[in-house]
Design an enzyme around this catalytic site. Structure first.
Site, PDB file in Angstrom:
ATOM      1  N   ASP A  13       0.834  -1.197   0.000  1.00 24.18           N
ATOM      2  CA  ASP A  13       0.000   0.000   0.000  1.00 24.18           C
ATOM      3  C   ASP A  13       0.881   1.265   0.000  1.00 24.18           C
ATOM      4  O   ASP A  13       1.849   1.339   0.760  1.00 24.18           O
ATOM      5  CB  ASP A  13      -0.868  -0.032   1.269  1.00 24.18           C
ATOM      6  CG  ASP A  13      -1.949   1.012   1.290  1.00 24.18           C
ATOM      7  OD1 ASP A  13      -2.798   1.001   0.391  1.00 24.18           O
ATOM      8  OD2 ASP A  13      -1.953   1.854   2.219  1.00 24.18           O
ATOM      9  N   GLU A  38      14.306 -15.246   0.797  1.00 21.16           N
ATOM     10  CA  GLU A  38      14.584 -16.293   1.791  1.00 21.16           C
ATOM     11  C   GLU A  38      13.652 -17.485   1.579  1.00 21.16           C
ATOM     12  O   GLU A  38      13.866 -18.556   2.134  1.00 21.16           O
ATOM     13  CB  GLU A  38      14.340 -15.759   3.216  1.00 21.16           C
ATOM     14  CG  GLU A  38      15.379 -14.756   3.692  1.00 21.16           C
ATOM     15  CD  GLU A  38      14.923 -14.032   4.965  1.00 21.16           C
ATOM     16  OE1 GLU A  38      13.925 -14.474   5.595  1.00 21.16           O
ATOM     17  OE2 GLU A  38      15.549 -13.021   5.292  1.00 21.16           O
TER      18      GLU A  38
HETATM   19  C1  GLC Z   1      -4.323   3.017  -0.622  1.00 22.54           C
HETATM   20  C2  GLC Z   1      -5.563   2.173  -0.475  1.00 22.54           C
HETATM   21  C3  GLC Z   1      -6.681   3.043   0.002  1.00 22.54           C
HETATM   22  C4  GLC Z   1      -6.288   3.645   1.330  1.00 22.54           C
HETATM   23  C5  GLC Z   1      -4.967   4.387   1.244  1.00 22.54           C
HETATM   24  C6  GLC Z   1      -4.407   4.702   2.595  1.00 22.54           C
HETATM   25  O1  GLC Z   1      -4.431   3.949  -1.629  1.00 22.54           O
HETATM   26  O2  GLC Z   1      -5.856   1.547  -1.696  1.00 22.54           O
HETATM   27  O3  GLC Z   1      -7.881   2.339   0.133  1.00 22.54           O
HETATM   28  O4  GLC Z   1      -7.288   4.547   1.746  1.00 22.54           O
HETATM   29  O5  GLC Z   1      -3.991   3.604   0.593  1.00 22.54           O
HETATM   30  O6  GLC Z   1      -3.965   3.550   3.242  1.00 22.54           O
END
Ligand code: GLC
Length: 557
Positions: A215, A265
């Protein structure tokens, strides 16, 4: 006909390179299936519906966050990266789910959220409790406020969810949060933060996770040195050269090189895909074999259903593959965007991209302009067949295999997305694509679970239920099943060649083994190449492909 080698990848290693051409199904856990009737989807719910994924024919599942969370941002506000939210199950339920997925031949990709934690994470609680200047605050980004008593934020920078990016903690200090205030950003200069994420990657890898979706992968390293530039200037900094203080800084790649050593790993090495909203020319670094290995290409989410826009996005994605040696990803939507079947039903606006048209439409609760939902659905099917015929990986957001539409008019009190509340009416948020899935045509939550559903499902959801579509050979689900089963048998080669010319309203390309994909974006029905029509997004008219439709034709050499 110029044939180009898309991937530049010399051979596919059995069991290692599965991700290069995988079809990955994204599950948003709290709206997939609910086993216990509390209205929140859960892990046993997923386990009980593995049959749907197997029948669909996908290769892997990407699971959005399932960790303990207050759900201030749908689970992307993580309290503990190495546990399961009690409302979603237990670690034992997680193990059962992994066993069921693996048993059905499916891989699992977990979502890792390294840019921030939740404000309930023990680290953040310690940071607050230990006070100004304490080492516990080093894990986050704390700064003194300006003015008497530090009553003003350190600078005027804005959160991506709307409103200021700083929150005061009552002792003259403020913390930085690019997203909601419940999501304090971590300080990746802190060695303890780095060590902890290595532990997290091993924790899930040891439990059988095959890969990770990272993310906000472009955001971990920031330049918050003073003096701060005003936000108006920061917002203007181009993302093409790595000089933005928040995004895509050189230092992130050191983190991923370090993670690569962790992934390697394992046997097979763990896979990773970057969610990196960077300039297209800078995606390849994230996708490199020394880094995460693959990076999301989001451009299809912004393209309208237009042959020139599709062709440009396809060419750009294939160019990415040549630069990185990885494969690109194709996707029509995810949990952050308006559902594709609805987006394609909206009239074009020459000044806005397709995604922006959708965002503006949401602000009217879907009242204006009038969406042509049948057309949108028809186009979404045609587009899905294009994506599934391309070299590389395709990601399918849950419900798109049903042609499900956005719910634009949810009751205001049911909105959960912080974008809706923080933007003060300038954005509607992402709840309309996160409404729990319909599994049966009736029942209290259309088969989602024994209780209700949150956000609530509209009455028209029943038409799109899995059981309804499974019985209908002309449904979107039946088309997906046919296409995915065929895709498996067709090719793992990555060659691709255009047959149609750039200015045509027909897109036609060919893949190895005589696999032709033809799409008619407008005008009269068109002739198809001589061969077997293996799948088409609508019924043909006198053997010809009508507009807003795609067909796959197998042509013998
Ligand atoms: C990413 C995710 C989204 C979230 C953001 C903050 O863009 O896809 O849903 O709100 O990160 O974590």
């Amino acid at each position: 006909m110029a044939v180009m080698r898309a991937g530049g990848f010399p051979f596919l290693r059995e069991g290692v390179d599965w991700w290069r051409s995988a079809v990955v199904y994204q599950i948003y856990p709290r709206s997939f299936a609910d086993s216990d009737g509390d209205g929140i989807g859960d892990l046993p719910g997923i386990t009980s519906r593995v049959w749907h994924l197997a029948a669909l024919g996908v290769d892997a599942v990407w699971l959005s966050p399932f960790y303990p969370s207050a759900l201030a941002d749908g689970g992307y506000d993580v309290d503990d990266h190495r546990d399961v939210d009690p409302r979603l199950g237990t670690l034992a339920d997680f193990d059962d789910m992994v066993a069921a997925l693996h048993g059905a031949g499916l891989r699992i990709i977990a979502d890792i959220v390294p840019n921030h934690t939740s404000d309930r994470h023990p680290w953040f609680r310690e940071a607050l409790a230990s006070g100004r200047g304490a080492p516990e605050r080093e894990r986050y980004i704390f700064r003194d406020g300006r003015g008497p008593g530090g009553a003003e934020p350190p600078n005027d920078w804005q959160s991506g969810f709307g409103g200021p990016a700083w929150e005061p903690v009552g002792d003259g200090q403020w913390y930085f949060h690019y997203f909601a205030k419940e999501q304090p950003d971590l300080n990746w200069d802190d060695p303890g933060v780095r060590e902890d994420f290595r532990t997290t990657l091993r924790f899930w890898s040891d439990r059988g996770v095959d890969g990770f979706r990272i993310d906000v992968a472009h955001g971990l390293v920031k330049d918050l040195s003073e003096p701060f530039a005003p936000w108006s200037e920061v917002a203007e900094v181009t993302r093409a050269d790595g000089t933005h203080p928040l995004w895509d800084r050189e230092g992130v790649h050191e983190i991923y090189a370090d993670w690569r050593r962790v992934f390697d790993e394992y046997d097979p090495p763990r896979f990773a895909v970057a969610e990196a909203a960077v300039h297209p020319t800078r995606r390849a670094r994230y996708a490199s074999p020394e880094g995460l290995g693959q990076a999301f290409n989001f451009q299809m989410q912004e393209a309208g259903f237009q042959p020139d826009e599709f062709r440009a996005v396809i060419d750009a994605g294939l160019a990415d593959m040549r630069v990185s040696g990885s494969t690109t990803t194709w996707l029509l939507g995810c949990h952050d965007t308006l559902r594709v079947a609805t987006r394609y039903g909206l009239p074009r606006d020459p000044d806005l991209n397709s995604h922006q048209v959708g965002q503006r439409w949401l602000l009217t609760n879907g009242a204006e302009p009038v969406a042509d939902l049948a057309l949108g659905e028809r186009r979404a099917r045609a587009a899905a067949l294009v994506l599934l015929a391309l070299p590389g990986a395709t990601y399918v957001y849950q419900g798109d295999e049903l042609g499900l539409h956005e719910v634009p008019d949810l009751p205001p009190e049911s909105l959960q997305d912080p974008i809706a509340t923080r933007s003060r009416g300038t954005a509607k948020g992402r709840d309309g694509c996160r409404v729990p899935l319909p599994w049966t045509p009736d029942g209290p939550s259309f088969g989602f679970g024994p209780g209700g559903a949150q956000p609530p499902q509209p009455a028209w959801f029943g038409r799109y239920a899995v059981s309804v579509e499974a019985d209908d050979p002309d449904s979107t689900l039946s088309m997906y099943r046919r296409a995915l089963s065929l895709r498996r048998s067709l090719t793992s080669e990555e060659e691709f060649a255009w047959v149609s010319d750039p200015d045509e309203s027909v897109l036609h390309f060919v893949r190895p083994g005589g696999w032709h994909c033809v799409s008619n974006f407008g005008g009269a029905p068109v002739e198809l190449p001589h061969g077997t029509v293996a799948v088409s997004s609508v019924r043909l008219e006198d053997g010809r492909l009508p507009r807003d439709a795609t067909a796959w034709v197998l042509v013998e050499d």
